[in-house]
Design a protein around this motif. Structure first.
Motif: not given
Length: 292
Positions: A42-43, A29-32, A105-106, A136-137
């Motif tokens: 990102x799904x 996963x991406x570290x933000x 929309x993401x 999950x958002x």
């Protein structure tokens, strides 16, 4: 929303022995946050600008604990999520950072370490101490800080105006102020793609002024979005009668005509397919006895 167990299936197994599902998930996963306290996957990609600080957002979310299939927190049961302001209505630090990384929309999945979630104490009885949680958002839409402040001010102003009992000689001033607030709220809900609410406030404005072209236009726009074509036409024709040379109204009528034409074309095509001859020359109607 999808189950958080989905991405764990088929993950690379090398070097993952002895790790928990969330630990395995976190590897790719991406570290933000910069310290791996908030990780993102990102799904579905969004579009447009990133969420701005101090924005108000419309999101669907579900939060999960490790090894649990059902969410401990979710707003997905709501038909229409409420507008929430970052820093006020959303107090989970990880969720705020996550949303700030999103576009309209993401749909994305996040892991929040305890520091960015419920801390060392957790949130008894649901959240154990030192829990890493998965959210999950889905970002439906957002208003930037200026738009958000205006929206909140409009909502408060409408509430105050409805409560105020003005002297008879001042009542027309109160009604004029209320009309302006209702028109702005209708416009805001159109922008948030909530046509039902937009129509509601537009119709409230028409109670004050039944010939108000802007209110009629807003109601027509809302009905068009909801594919209620006859109602949309009625509102827009009334708006055009009040302002015959208004380009926005005339263009919306053209848009309505195009949408209705596409709708009727699809209906005709569907009917044609239903009653088209079969290879043996019989029609659906002739064979309907087999379905009785």
């Amino acid at each position: 929303m999808s189950s958080p167990s989905r991405p764990l299936n088929g993950m690379p197994g090398s070097g993952a022995e002895g790790q928990s599902p969330y630990q395995r998930l976190s590897r790719w996963m991406l570290d933000i946050s910069g310290d791996r306290g908030v990780l993102k996957d990102i799904i579905r990609e969004g579009a447009g600008e990133l969420v701005t600080p101090d924005a108000s957002v419309l999101v669907k979310y579900s939060g999960y604990l490790e090894h649990m299939d059902k969410p401990f927190d979710s707003n997905c049961f709501r038909k229409t999520p409420r507008l929430m302001k970052l820093g006020e209505d959303i107090t989970l630090w990880g969720m705020e950072l996550g949303i700030l990384s999103m576009r309209r929309g993401e749909l994305a999945r996040f892991l929040f370490k305890p520091t960015y979630a419920y801390g060392a104490l957790g949130c008894p009885p649901l959240i154990p101490p030192n829990s890493t949680v998965l959210f999950e958002i889905e970002l439906l839409d957002f208003l930037d800080s200026a738009e958000s402040d205006k929206f909140c001010a409009l909502s408060v102003a409408l509430l105050l105006l409805r409560r105020r009992s003005a002297p008879a000689e001042e009542q027309h001033l109160v009604e004029a102020a209320k009309l302006l607030v209702l028109l702005n709220l209708s416009f805001t809900y159109l922008k948030l793609e909530q046509p039902t609410r937009a129509l509601h406030y537009g119709e409230q404005a028409l109670i004050i002024d039944q010939k108000n072209a802007k209110a009629l236009f807003r109601c027509g726009q809302a009905c068009l979005i909801m594919t209620e074509y006859q109602k949309a036409r009625d509102f827009l024709v009334r708006a055009q009668k009040e302002q015959p040379f208004n380009h926005d109204i005339n263009n919306e009528l053209k848009k309505l005509a195009s949408c209705y034409r596409d709708y009727t074309d699809k209906e005709k095509e569907m009917c044609h397919r239903m009653f088209a001859p079969y290879d043996n020359g019989s029609t659906v109607g002739e064979n309907s006895r087999f379905f009785n």
